[in-house]
Design an enzyme around this catalytic site. Structure first.
Site, mmCIF file in Angstrom:
data_model
loop_
_atom_site.group_PDB
_atom_site.id
_atom_site.type_symbol
_atom_site.label_atom_id
_atom_site.label_comp_id
_atom_site.label_asym_id
_atom_site.label_seq_id
_atom_site.Cartn_x
_atom_site.Cartn_y
_atom_site.Cartn_z
ATOM 1 N N GLY A 84 16.302 -16.419 -8.018
ATOM 2 C CA GLY A 84 16.034 -17.724 -8.621
ATOM 3 C C GLY A 84 17.147 -18.175 -9.557
ATOM 4 N N GLU A 124 19.596 -19.707 -7.363
ATOM 5 C CA GLU A 124 18.980 -20.940 -6.863
ATOM 6 C C GLU A 124 18.968 -22.028 -7.927
ATOM 7 O OE1 GLU A 124 15.648 -18.480 -5.618
ATOM 8 O OE2 GLU A 124 15.784 -19.353 -3.619
ATOM 9 N N GLU A 184 16.284 -11.067 -2.875
ATOM 10 C CA GLU A 184 14.827 -11.052 -2.653
ATOM 11 C C GLU A 184 14.429 -10.079 -1.552
ATOM 12 O OE1 GLU A 184 16.704 -13.767 -2.974
ATOM 13 O OE2 GLU A 184 15.727 -15.198 -4.326
HETATM 14 C C1 HXC Z 1 11.676 -9.668 -14.543
HETATM 15 C C2 HXC Z 1 13.654 -8.633 -15.060
HETATM 16 C C3 HXC Z 1 14.311 -9.270 -13.990
HETATM 17 C C4 HXC Z 1 13.541 -10.151 -13.178
HETATM 18 C C5 HXC Z 1 15.742 -8.022 -15.004
HETATM 19 N N1 HXC Z 1 14.590 -7.882 -15.662
HETATM 20 N N2 HXC Z 1 15.596 -8.868 -13.970
HETATM 21 N N3 HXC Z 1 12.358 -8.841 -15.332
HETATM 22 N N4 HXC Z 1 12.234 -10.298 -13.489
HETATM 23 N N5 HXC Z 1 14.064 -10.816 -12.163
HETATM 24 C C6 HXC Z 1 14.333 -7.051 -16.829
HETATM 25 C C7 HXC Z 1 14.281 -5.575 -16.478
HETATM 26 O O1 HXC Z 1 13.008 -5.228 -15.989
HETATM 27 C C8 HXC Z 1 14.557 -4.945 -17.814
HETATM 28 O O2 HXC Z 1 13.392 -4.976 -18.604
HETATM 29 C C9 HXC Z 1 15.564 -5.905 -18.441
HETATM 30 O O3 HXC Z 1 15.406 -7.141 -17.755
HETATM 31 C C10 HXC Z 1 17.007 -5.438 -18.283
HETATM 32 O O4 HXC Z 1 17.247 -5.182 -16.918
HETATM 33 P P1 HXC Z 1 17.876 -3.819 -16.380
HETATM 34 O O5 HXC Z 1 17.501 -3.697 -14.945
HETATM 35 O O6 HXC Z 1 17.524 -2.695 -17.276
HETATM 36 O O7 HXC Z 1 19.431 -4.137 -16.543
HETATM 37 P P2 HXC Z 1 20.645 -3.559 -15.676
HETATM 38 O O8 HXC Z 1 20.438 -2.113 -15.380
HETATM 39 O O9 HXC Z 1 21.878 -3.999 -16.374
HETATM 40 O O10 HXC Z 1 20.543 -4.311 -14.254
HETATM 41 C C11 HXC Z 1 20.708 -5.722 -14.171
HETATM 42 C C12 HXC Z 1 20.215 -6.260 -12.781
HETATM 43 C C13 HXC Z 1 18.758 -5.770 -12.573
HETATM 44 C C14 HXC Z 1 21.113 -5.718 -11.688
HETATM 45 C C15 HXC Z 1 20.312 -7.775 -12.824
HETATM 46 O O11 HXC Z 1 17.972 -6.109 -13.725
HETATM 47 C C16 HXC Z 1 18.099 -6.380 -11.377
HETATM 48 O O12 HXC Z 1 18.365 -5.973 -10.245
HETATM 49 N N6 HXC Z 1 17.191 -7.312 -11.592
HETATM 50 C C17 HXC Z 1 16.396 -7.933 -10.565
HETATM 51 C C18 HXC Z 1 17.252 -8.877 -9.763
HETATM 52 C C19 HXC Z 1 16.449 -9.520 -8.652
HETATM 53 O O13 HXC Z 1 15.900 -8.825 -7.761
HETATM 54 N N7 HXC Z 1 16.310 -10.860 -8.682
HETATM 55 C C20 HXC Z 1 15.536 -11.587 -7.710
HETATM 56 C C21 HXC Z 1 14.147 -11.775 -8.193
HETATM 57 S S1 HXC Z 1 13.146 -12.579 -6.967
HETATM 58 P P3 HXC Z 1 12.830 -3.661 -19.353
HETATM 59 O O14 HXC Z 1 11.543 -4.142 -19.948
HETATM 60 O O15 HXC Z 1 12.702 -2.613 -18.328
HETATM 61 O O16 HXC Z 1 13.907 -3.378 -20.376
HETATM 62 C C22 HXC Z 1 13.579 -14.199 -7.098
HETATM 63 C C23 HXC Z 1 13.039 -15.214 -6.181
HETATM 64 C C24 HXC Z 1 11.766 -14.845 -5.583
HETATM 65 O O17 HXC Z 1 14.329 -14.595 -7.906
HETATM 66 C C25 HXC Z 1 11.417 -15.846 -4.553
HETATM 67 C C26 HXC Z 1 10.509 -15.321 -3.564
HETATM 68 C C27 HXC Z 1 9.052 -15.609 -3.835
#
Ligand code: HXC
Length: 257
Positions: A108, A111, A131
């Site tokens: 997102g 996006e 995703e």
């Molecule tokens: C909720 C999130 C988050 C997310 C990160 N955090 N991304 N929380 N939703 N999308 C939170 C983590 O849980 C963590 O919280 C804190 O932020 C720091 O993240 P870390 O993972 O510890 O940091 P790092 O190791 O530096 O890694 C960074 C990262 C990773 C590579 C960006 O966070 C990651 O892969 N995030 C998810 C990316 C992702 O999959 N995005 C797409 C989402 S789906 P805590 O509490 O543990 O400290 C989407 C659309 C969906 O966007 C549409 C379909 C319906």
């Protein structure tokens, strides 16, 4: 106005919105959506503002939709609420919005950047549609807008493998308009927005409308639409002022009339 998940400020005629959920890397939850839409609508309604910049932190523009918020949602709820439809309101803004992206712009986040009118990236920016790694697909325009920006092959690669694109690749493939050093990102984006805000607002809004129409229609209809908008600009005082200023070798004084 007091917001919880964003910070808003004005820099001259530019509205600056900073996403501010640092602990969640600016993950986009329903609160941030509501606040972002409210802030953009506020700037659009403010006659003193000519353009808007949306930015995040050094580490993340936004790491995606909030996975923890949507984790438990059922199909029935997702469908009945038309989950994510709220983002369409963001795209209805009529004043230009520049995304200033440093760090992660994932899911997102990528996006949202693509919903803005153009993207200025820091050299630290990383774009991706991961995703697929969560068992879903992009839901806020990633499969559609990314494909229009970078073409089918690269969009398929990004959506199917979930890999990230760095700033250089994003610029090479047309996703971002320019790449700047991270330390200068916000300053450069505000400078670009300030330049736009100094032009005549109706012509700026029509330029945005005309370019966006290219995505919605045929070339013949788009050209006709552009020409009609162009004709209509001759009804404005700013057209007379802009052309007179050129002929008189002075700076124009636009009044948005
Ligand atoms: C909720 C999130 C988050 C997310 C990160 N955090 N991304 N929380 N939703 N999308 C939170 C983590 O849980 C963590 O919280 C804190 O932020 C720091 O993240 P870390 O993972 O510890 O940091 P790092 O190791 O530096 O890694 C960074 C990262 C990773 C590579 C960006 O966070 C990651 O892969 N995030 C998810 C990316 C992702 O999959 N995005 C797409 C989402 S789906 P805590 O509490 O543990 O400290 C989407 C659309 C969906 O966007 C549409 C379909 C319906």
């Amino acid at each position: 106005m007091d917001y919880e998940t964003i910070i808003t400020e004005t820099r001259g005629k530019v509205g600056l919105i900073t996403l501010n959920r640092p602990k969640a890397l600016n993950a986009l939850n329903s609160r941030i959506l509501a606040e972002l839409v409210s802030a953009v609508n506020g700037f659009c309604a403010d006659p003193g503002i000519g353009a808007v910049v949306v930015t995040g932190s050094d580490k993340a523009f936004a790491a995606g939709a909030d996975i923890k918020e949507m984790q438990a949602i059922s199909y029935a709820d997702a469908y009945s609420q038309d989950f994510f439809v709220g983002w369409e309101e963001f795209t209805r803004a009529r004043k230009p919005i520049i995304a200033a992206v440093a760090g992660y712009a994932l899911g997102g986040g990528c996006e949202l950047a693509m919903m803005c009118d153009f993207i200025i990236a820091a050299d630290t920016a990383k774009f991706g549609q991961p995703e697929i790694t969560l068992g879903v697909i992009p839901g806020m325009g990633g499969s559609q807008r990314l494909t229009r920006f970078v073409g089918k092959s690269k969009a398929m690669d990004m959506c199917l493998t979930g890999r990230m694109m760095d700033a250089a690749e994003a610029e090479r493939s047309g996703l971002v308009s320019r790449v700047v050093p991270a330390a200068e990102l916000v300053e450069e984006a505000v400078k670009a927005a300030a330049k736009i805000a100094d032009f005549s607002l109706p012509s700026v809004m029509m330029a945005k409308e005309a370019v966006n129409r290219a995505y919605e229609t045929t070339l013949a209809e788009g050209l006709r639409f552009e020409r009609r908008l162009f004709h209509s600009l001759f009804a404005l005082e700013d057209q007379k002022e802009g052309m007179a200023a050129f002929a008189e070798k002075r700076k124009p004084n636009f009044t948005n009339r």
